[in-house]
Design a protein around this motif. Structure first.
Motif, PDB file in Angstrom:
ATOM      1  N   SER A 117       0.693  -5.419  -8.478  1.00 46.95           N
ATOM      2  CA  SER A 117       0.226  -5.198  -7.011  1.00 46.95           C
ATOM      3  C   SER A 117      -0.888  -4.380  -6.913  1.00 46.95           C
ATOM      4  CB  SER A 117       1.336  -4.998  -6.215  1.00 46.95           C
ATOM      5  OG  SER A 117       2.074  -4.123  -6.372  1.00 46.95           O
ATOM      6  N   TYR A 118      -1.017  -3.571  -7.884  1.00 44.31           N
ATOM      7  CA  TYR A 118      -2.056  -2.438  -7.796  1.00 44.31           C
ATOM      8  C   TYR A 118      -2.280  -1.714  -6.737  1.00 44.31           C
ATOM      9  CZ  TYR A 118      -4.205  -5.388 -11.700  1.00 44.31           C
ATOM     10  OH  TYR A 118      -4.554  -6.332 -12.900  1.00 44.31           O
ATOM     11  N   MET A 119      -0.973  -1.287  -6.216  1.00 45.79           N
ATOM     12  CA  MET A 119      -0.776  -0.333  -5.207  1.00 45.79           C
ATOM     13  C   MET A 119      -1.228  -1.134  -3.766  1.00 45.79           C
ATOM     14  SD  MET A 119       1.247   1.840  -6.576  1.00 45.79           S
ATOM     15  CE  MET A 119       1.809   1.903  -8.233  1.00 45.79           C
ATOM     16  N   LEU A 120      -1.568  -2.326  -3.672  1.00 41.71           N
ATOM     17  CA  LEU A 120      -1.846  -3.084  -2.461  1.00 41.71           C
ATOM     18  C   LEU A 120      -0.664  -3.799  -1.968  1.00 41.71           C
ATOM     19  CD1 LEU A 120      -5.386  -4.238  -4.082  1.00 41.71           C
ATOM     20  CD2 LEU A 120      -4.822  -2.285  -2.192  1.00 41.71           C
ATOM     21  N   TYR A 121       0.526  -3.471  -2.265  1.00 43.26           N
ATOM     22  CA  TYR A 121       1.771  -4.146  -1.856  1.00 43.26           C
ATOM     23  C   TYR A 121       1.927  -4.387  -0.206  1.00 43.26           C
ATOM     24  CZ  TYR A 121       3.449   0.519  -2.291  1.00 43.26           C
ATOM     25  OH  TYR A 121       3.206   1.851  -2.391  1.00 43.26           O
ATOM     26  N   ALA A 122       1.121  -3.349   0.623  1.00 36.74           N
ATOM     27  CA  ALA A 122       1.148  -3.423   2.038  1.00 36.74           C
ATOM     28  C   ALA A 122       0.611  -4.595   2.507  1.00 36.74           C
ATOM     29  CB  ALA A 122       0.608  -2.228   2.556  1.00 36.74           C
ATOM     30  N   ARG A 123      -0.374  -5.445   1.549  1.00 41.49           N
ATOM     31  CA  ARG A 123      -0.995  -6.527   2.029  1.00 41.49           C
ATOM     32  C   ARG A 123       0.011  -7.753   2.095  1.00 41.49           C
ATOM     33  NH1 ARG A 123      -6.944  -6.206  -0.411  1.00 41.49           N
ATOM     34  NH2 ARG A 123      -7.397  -4.224   0.253  1.00 41.49           N
ATOM     35  N   HIS A 124       1.232  -7.610   1.632  1.00 41.10           N
ATOM     36  CA  HIS A 124       2.087  -8.709   1.233  1.00 41.10           C
ATOM     37  C   HIS A 124       2.691  -8.957   2.881  1.00 41.10           C
ATOM     38  CE1 HIS A 124       2.607  -9.467  -2.823  1.00 41.10           C
ATOM     39  NE2 HIS A 124       1.749  -8.602  -3.173  1.00 41.10           N
ATOM     40  N   ARG A 125       3.142 -10.165   3.109  1.00 39.57           N
ATOM     41  CA  ARG A 125       3.680 -10.429   4.470  1.00 39.57           C
ATOM     42  C   ARG A 125       5.240 -10.779   4.295  1.00 39.57           C
ATOM     43  NH1 ARG A 125      -0.549 -11.427   8.435  1.00 39.57           N
ATOM     44  NH2 ARG A 125       0.807 -13.088   9.510  1.00 39.57           N
ATOM     45  N   ALA A 126       5.645 -11.336   3.078  1.00 43.00           N
ATOM     46  CA  ALA A 126       6.864 -11.771   2.912  1.00 43.00           C
ATOM     47  C   ALA A 126       7.706 -10.504   1.855  1.00 43.00           C
ATOM     48  CB  ALA A 126       7.145 -13.133   2.221  1.00 43.00           C
ATOM     49  N   ALA A 127       7.180  -9.390   2.118  1.00 46.56           N
ATOM     50  CA  ALA A 127       7.569  -8.190   1.275  1.00 46.56           C
ATOM     51  C   ALA A 127       8.184  -7.204   2.038  1.00 46.56           C
ATOM     52  CB  ALA A 127       6.480  -7.558   0.356  1.00 46.56           C
ATOM     53  N   PRO A 128       9.045  -6.402   1.596  1.00 49.06           N
ATOM     54  CA  PRO A 128       9.742  -5.206   2.474  1.00 49.06           C
ATOM     55  C   PRO A 128       8.666  -4.179   2.890  1.00 49.06           C
ATOM     56  CG  PRO A 128      10.506  -5.228   0.197  1.00 49.06           C
ATOM     57  CD  PRO A 128       9.827  -6.210   0.212  1.00 49.06           C
ATOM     58  N   PRO A 129       8.838  -3.262   3.659  1.00 51.62           N
ATOM     59  CA  PRO A 129       7.881  -2.475   4.219  1.00 51.62           C
ATOM     60  C   PRO A 129       7.547  -1.196   3.344  1.00 51.62           C
ATOM     61  CG  PRO A 129      10.034  -1.697   5.434  1.00 51.62           C
ATOM     62  CD  PRO A 129      10.131  -3.066   4.456  1.00 51.62           C
ATOM     63  N   PRO A 130       6.504  -0.620   3.333  1.00 52.49           N
ATOM     64  CA  PRO A 130       6.090   0.343   2.200  1.00 52.49           C
ATOM     65  C   PRO A 130       7.039   1.473   1.714  1.00 52.49           C
ATOM     66  CG  PRO A 130       4.208  -0.061   3.924  1.00 52.49           C
ATOM     67  CD  PRO A 130       5.353  -0.776   4.258  1.00 52.49           C
ATOM     68  N   GLU A 131       7.916   1.987   2.747  1.00 56.67           N
ATOM     69  CA  GLU A 131       8.776   2.898   2.364  1.00 56.67           C
ATOM     70  C   GLU A 131       9.814   2.461   1.174  1.00 56.67           C
ATOM     71  OE1 GLU A 131       8.151   1.968   5.280  1.00 56.67           O
ATOM     72  OE2 GLU A 131      10.306   1.479   6.552  1.00 56.67           O
ATOM     73  N   VAL A 132       9.984   1.227   1.130  1.00 55.96           N
ATOM     74  CA  VAL A 132      10.678   0.738   0.104  1.00 55.96           C
ATOM     75  C   VAL A 132      10.083   0.761  -1.291  1.00 55.96           C
ATOM     76  CG1 VAL A 132      12.446  -1.244  -0.958  1.00 55.96           C
ATOM     77  CG2 VAL A 132      11.838  -0.865   1.791  1.00 55.96           C
ATOM     78  N   PHE A 133       8.882   0.678  -1.122  1.00 54.95           N
ATOM     79  CA  PHE A 133       8.151   0.836  -2.529  1.00 54.95           C
ATOM     80  C   PHE A 133       7.928   2.238  -2.929  1.00 54.95           C
ATOM     81  CE2 PHE A 133       7.078  -3.325  -1.067  1.00 54.95           C
ATOM     82  CZ  PHE A 133       6.811  -4.152  -1.868  1.00 54.95           C
ATOM     83  N   GLU A 134       7.969   3.170  -2.138  1.00 50.35           N
ATOM     84  CA  GLU A 134       7.511   4.500  -2.386  1.00 50.35           C
ATOM     85  C   GLU A 134       8.256   5.079  -3.713  1.00 50.35           C
ATOM     86  OE1 GLU A 134       5.573   6.950  -1.707  1.00 50.35           O
ATOM     87  OE2 GLU A 134       4.125   5.581  -0.894  1.00 50.35           O
ATOM     88  N   PRO A 135       9.638   5.071  -3.580  1.00 58.59           N
ATOM     89  CA  PRO A 135      10.239   5.601  -4.959  1.00 58.59           C
ATOM     90  C   PRO A 135      10.280   4.911  -6.092  1.00 58.59           C
ATOM     91  CG  PRO A 135      12.056   4.670  -3.268  1.00 58.59           C
ATOM     92  CD  PRO A 135      10.513   4.402  -2.577  1.00 58.59           C
ATOM     93  N   LEU A 136       9.716   3.579  -5.968  1.00 61.17           N
ATOM     94  CA  LEU A 136       9.578   2.661  -7.165  1.00 61.17           C
ATOM     95  C   LEU A 136       8.326   2.666  -7.748  1.00 61.17           C
ATOM     96  CD1 LEU A 136      11.545  -0.236  -5.510  1.00 61.17           C
ATOM     97  CD2 LEU A 136      12.696   1.394  -7.073  1.00 61.17           C
ATOM     98  N   LYS A 137       7.241   3.069  -6.950  1.00 62.40           N
ATOM     99  CA  LYS A 137       6.024   2.523  -7.439  1.00 62.40           C
ATOM    100  C   LYS A 137       5.302   3.280  -8.619  1.00 62.40           C
ATOM    101  CE  LYS A 137       3.184   5.770  -4.415  1.00 62.40           C
ATOM    102  NZ  LYS A 137       2.509   5.763  -3.166  1.00 62.40           N
ATOM    103  N   LEU A 138       6.055   4.508  -8.863  1.00 58.37           N
ATOM    104  CA  LEU A 138       5.418   5.167 -10.292  1.00 58.37           C
ATOM    105  C   LEU A 138       6.595   4.649 -11.492  1.00 58.37           C
ATOM    106  CD1 LEU A 138       4.645   8.501  -8.761  1.00 58.37           C
ATOM    107  CD2 LEU A 138       3.195   6.588  -8.808  1.00 58.37           C
ATOM    108  N   GLU A 139       7.516   4.178 -10.918  1.00 56.99           N
ATOM    109  CA  GLU A 139       8.492   3.760 -12.257  1.00 56.99           C
ATOM    110  C   GLU A 139       8.430   2.427 -12.554  1.00 56.99           C
ATOM    111  OE1 GLU A 139      13.205   2.581 -11.477  1.00 56.99           O
ATOM    112  OE2 GLU A 139      12.438   4.538 -10.448  1.00 56.99           O
TER     113      GLU A 139
END
Ligand code: PLP
Length: 410
Positions: free
Chosen positions: A220-242
């Motif tokens: 998702s190249y850190m563009l996950y906020a453009r999804h509409r059927a995905a959880p909000p950005p705060e769910v991605f925060e702790p995972l995005k570097l891992e």
């Protein structure tokens, strides 16, 4: 005169005009990559995910490059590690153990019953023997096991379930859409499945962390906020570097082709069921043929048809298949010695080092499989049933005479 069938078993219906128009629009603007959008534009892929999630009543949906990619992504999202055992039913198609092997995990194959569904007693035994905590359950050819019993068993064993719904997109168990019983449901939109984009797949879940992991895994190249059927950005925060990027996204062209097809699934189910039930009725009296019972709670799609030739010698099955082929009826035989076309069986997946499964061997030895494309009519399936009944009768006569069946056709 000997009756023949001249239809094509591999000819699907065309893409609906609305899909063609939408695809042309994408081609004309050129923004095929899902994250390549004009200001204010929502990508076809994001809209497709939103619509497919709504269709299934799922919280989250991710579109992927194939059904196989969806299963591998689901296994990774569940953090299955290399070398870890993953349970799966032995009667399935090659991409299922392939998805397990693709992440370095080890397929543990479970026996199938005569109803073509997973053997729950053997599942429990294999979970116990291997300590596996994940089941990739394939609803192979649309046959769904008792999902209440399976869910209760897996809950008791602490086994998480990924459903492979390649053949159950649009089907239900007790009114619940297939793919909504386990932690993650996976679907394919490859040409021979229930929606057609050539290649493609989906993953659905109600678990926010699994959904976020899957989106990150898909690339998702850190563009996950453009999804509409995905959880909000705060769910991605702790995972995005891992979470690593294992690029397997769907593109806007395929999404455009697929969006109008979601609304057609109900009608497709009704049409498939008419073909399926026509064949079932036509084969009811065929000698030596055992039809597969369909449980009352299973609202199946019927996009393919299976039957058993229990106790038939291999030469006799081969002669039956050849006799049907000579009259234009293309059958697949899961008992054949060599894998052919789309048909292989567990013993052929040598990389998985499969242990012998005697019950599955017995079932597959007499298992015949047939595609039912929606380009067929009820008259077509009645003709196919007549041909197969005659060929089965010829095989029975040959059996009585102690010789291999001479096909009815000259
Ligand atoms: C087709 C299929 C898949 C997914 O296949 P892809 O070609 O990767 O989309 C998965 N499971 C089964 C049983 C299938 O038939």
């Amino acid at each position: 005169m000997t009756e023949r069938f001249t239809g094509s078993f591999t000819q699907q219906e065309p893409i609906p005009e609305a899909g063609i128009e939408a695809a042309l629009a994408v081609l004309r603007h050129g923004r095929l990559h899902r994250y390549n959008t004009a200001p204010g534009e929502v990508a076809e892929t994001a809209l497709l995910e939103e619509e497919f999630a709504a269709y299934l009543g799922a919280k989250y949906c991710l579109a992927l490059a194939s059904g196989g990619a969806a299963m591998a992504c689901a296994l990774r999202a569940l953090q299955v590690r290399p070398g870890e055992p993953v349970l799966s039913n032995a009667f399935t198609l090659a991409p299922v153990p392939g998805a397990i092997a693709s992440i370095g995990a080890v397929p543990v194959l479970v026996e199938v019953t005569e109803d073509l569904t997973i053997d729950l007693a053997h599942l429990e035994a294999m979970a116990g023997a291997t300590g596996s905590k994940v089941l990739l359950l394939s609803h192979m050819r649309g046959h769904v096991c008792d999902m209440d019993a399976l869910t209760a068993l897996c809950d008791r064993l602490g086994v998480r379930v990924i459903e492979d719904c390649a053949h159950t997109m649009g089907a239900k168990w007790k009114g619940v859409p297939s793919g909504r019983h386990g932690a993650i449901g996976c679907y394919s939109t490859q040409t021979y499945k229930h929606m057609n984009s050539g290649e493609g797949g989906f993953l659905v879940t109600d678990d926010a962390e699994l959904a976020a992991r899957a989106v990150l895994l898909s690339g998702s190249y850190m563009l996950y906020a453009r999804h509409r059927a995905a959880p909000p950005p705060e769910v991605f925060e702790p995972l995005k570097l891992e979470v690593p990027n294992v690029s397997s996204r769907m593109d806007n062209l395929r999404a455009a082709i697929l969006r109008p097809q979601i609304g057609m699934l109900e009608d497709r189910r009704a049409r498939w069921r008419a073909l399926y039930q026509g064949l079932e009725a036509g084969l009811a009296g065929a000698p030596g043929v055992k039809l597969i019972p369909r449980p009352q709670h299973e609202d199946y799609m019927g996009s393919s048809f299976q039957f058993l030739l229990p106790g038939w010698e291999p030469e006799r099955v081969a002669a039956f298949v050849a006799g049907a082929a000579a009259r234009g009826v293309e059958l697949k035989w899961f008992g054949a010695a060599e894998p052919a076309g789309f048909t292989s069986r567990y013993a052929h997946w040598q990389y998985a080092n499969p242990a012998p499964l005697p019950q599955t061997d017995r079932v597959l030895a007499g298992l015949i499989d047939m595609r039912l494309p929606l380009t067929f009519t009820v008259e077509d399936v009645a003709r196919i049933a007549r041909i197969l009944t005659e060929e089965a009768a010829a095989a029975a006569r040959a059996e009585a005479l102690g010789s291999v069946a001479a096909p009815v056709a000259d």
